[in-house]
Design a protein around this motif. Sequence first.
Motif, short mmCIF file in Angstrom:
data_model
loop_
_atom_site.label_atom_id
_atom_site.label_comp_id
_atom_site.label_asym_id
_atom_site.label_seq_id
_atom_site.Cartn_x
_atom_site.Cartn_y
_atom_site.Cartn_z
N ASN A 38 0.83 -1.21 0.00
CA ASN A 38 0.00 0.00 0.00
C ASN A 38 0.86 1.25 0.00
O ASN A 38 0.55 2.23 -0.68
N ARG A 39 1.93 1.22 0.78
CA ARG A 39 2.84 2.36 0.84
C ARG A 39 3.47 2.62 -0.53
O ARG A 39 3.58 3.76 -0.98
N GLU A 40 3.87 1.54 -1.21
CA GLU A 40 4.43 1.68 -2.56
C GLU A 40 3.40 2.25 -3.51
O GLU A 40 3.71 3.12 -4.34
N ALA A 41 2.16 1.77 -3.42
CA ALA A 41 1.10 2.26 -4.30
C ALA A 41 0.80 3.73 -4.04
O ALA A 41 0.62 4.51 -4.98
N LEU A 42 0.76 4.12 -2.77
CA LEU A 42 0.52 5.53 -2.45
C LEU A 42 1.64 6.41 -3.00
O LEU A 42 1.39 7.50 -3.53
N ARG A 43 2.86 5.94 -2.87
CA ARG A 43 4.01 6.70 -3.38
C ARG A 43 3.92 6.84 -4.90
O ARG A 43 4.18 7.89 -5.45
N ASP A 44 3.52 5.77 -5.56
CA ASP A 44 3.38 5.80 -7.01
C ASP A 44 2.25 6.74 -7.43
O ASP A 44 2.36 7.44 -8.44
N LEU A 45 1.17 6.75 -6.66
CA LEU A 45 0.04 7.63 -7.00
C LEU A 45 0.40 9.10 -6.82
O LEU A 45 -0.13 9.95 -7.52
N THR A 46 1.27 9.42 -5.86
CA THR A 46 1.66 10.81 -5.68
C THR A 46 2.52 11.30 -6.84
O THR A 46 2.51 12.48 -7.16
N LYS A 47 3.24 10.38 -7.49
CA LYS A 47 4.05 10.75 -8.65
C LYS A 47 3.21 10.83 -9.92
O LYS A 47 3.61 11.46 -10.89
N ASN A 48 2.06 10.19 -9.91
CA ASN A 48 1.21 10.11 -11.08
C ASN A 48 0.54 11.45 -11.35
O ASN A 48 0.04 12.10 -10.44
N GLU A 49 0.53 11.85 -12.62
CA GLU A 49 -0.06 13.15 -13.00
C GLU A 49 -1.40 12.98 -13.69
O GLU A 49 -2.01 13.96 -14.08
N GLN A 50 -1.86 11.76 -13.84
CA GLN A 50 -3.13 11.52 -14.51
C GLN A 50 -4.29 11.70 -13.54
O GLN A 50 -4.10 11.76 -12.34
N LYS A 51 -5.49 11.76 -14.08
CA LYS A 51 -6.68 11.94 -13.25
C LYS A 51 -7.28 10.60 -12.79
O LYS A 51 -7.95 10.54 -11.79
N LYS A 52 -7.03 9.55 -13.56
CA LYS A 52 -7.58 8.23 -13.24
C LYS A 52 -6.46 7.21 -13.17
O LYS A 52 -5.40 7.40 -13.74
N CYS A 53 -6.73 6.14 -12.44
CA CYS A 53 -5.75 5.06 -12.33
C CYS A 53 -6.49 3.73 -12.26
O CYS A 53 -7.69 3.68 -11.99
N SER A 59 -9.93 -9.81 -8.07
CA SER A 59 -9.28 -10.18 -9.33
C SER A 59 -9.76 -9.32 -10.50
O SER A 59 -9.52 -9.63 -11.65
N VAL A 60 -10.43 -8.21 -10.17
CA VAL A 60 -11.01 -7.34 -11.20
C VAL A 60 -10.25 -6.03 -11.22
O VAL A 60 -9.94 -5.44 -10.18
N LEU A 61 -9.94 -5.55 -12.43
CA LEU A 61 -9.32 -4.24 -12.60
C LEU A 61 -10.41 -3.20 -12.86
O LEU A 61 -11.28 -3.40 -13.69
N VAL A 62 -10.33 -2.07 -12.13
CA VAL A 62 -11.32 -1.02 -12.25
C VAL A 62 -10.59 0.31 -12.43
O VAL A 62 -9.62 0.59 -11.72
N LYS A 63 -11.05 1.11 -13.38
CA LYS A 63 -10.47 2.44 -13.55
C LYS A 63 -11.16 3.37 -12.57
O LYS A 63 -12.39 3.44 -12.52
N HIS A 64 -10.34 4.06 -11.75
CA HIS A 64 -10.89 4.80 -10.63
C HIS A 64 -10.25 6.19 -10.58
O HIS A 64 -9.13 6.40 -11.05
N ASN A 65 -10.97 7.13 -9.98
CA ASN A 65 -10.45 8.48 -9.77
C ASN A 65 -9.20 8.41 -8.87
O ASN A 65 -9.17 7.67 -7.89
N LEU A 66 -8.19 9.20 -9.18
CA LEU A 66 -6.91 9.15 -8.47
C LEU A 66 -7.06 9.52 -7.00
O LEU A 66 -6.52 8.83 -6.13
N GLU A 67 -7.79 10.56 -6.69
CA GLU A 67 -7.96 10.99 -5.30
C GLU A 67 -8.74 9.96 -4.48
O GLU A 67 -8.42 9.71 -3.32
N ASP A 68 -9.75 9.37 -5.09
CA ASP A 68 -10.51 8.33 -4.39
C ASP A 68 -9.65 7.11 -4.11
O ASP A 68 -9.75 6.49 -3.05
#
Length: 129
Positions: A38-53, A59-68
């Motif tokens: 989770n810590r790695e994912a949070l760090r990666d999200l802070t570097k991310n400049e996109q609006k969605k991730c 086992s399901v991938l979902v496109k979600h708002n970055l802040e959420d």
Amino acid sequence: MEDQGKVLKYLVSVEKLAEEIISDKREIVMLDKRRNQNREALRDLTKNEQKKCWVTVGSVLVKHNLEDAKNLLEADQKQINIDINKLRSNLKIKVNNLRDLEMQPPVPGLMLVPMSQRETEYFSKSGVF
């Protein structure tokens, strides 16, 4: 015959408690791995400049708002920390109970708790630290 029954009950209780301790330790390790992911994912999200991730839910991938997604990870981090702290405090009690069953003295310093912020400030103002 009665002595054998008592010995058997004693051995069963010691083994049962020892298994609980080992199980709790494994669970702490697994939760700690999840916390690090989770810590790695949070760090990666802070570097991310996109609006969605992309977020995996089971086992399901979902496109979600970055802040959420950040909020979900932070809430999960808090819950994991709470679970780890509960397991660690219960583990101390179980270890002491096991040592009691084995007729050994408790582990010295096992039940120590850190000083609170208020106590630390008091000692630093008084010049002890």
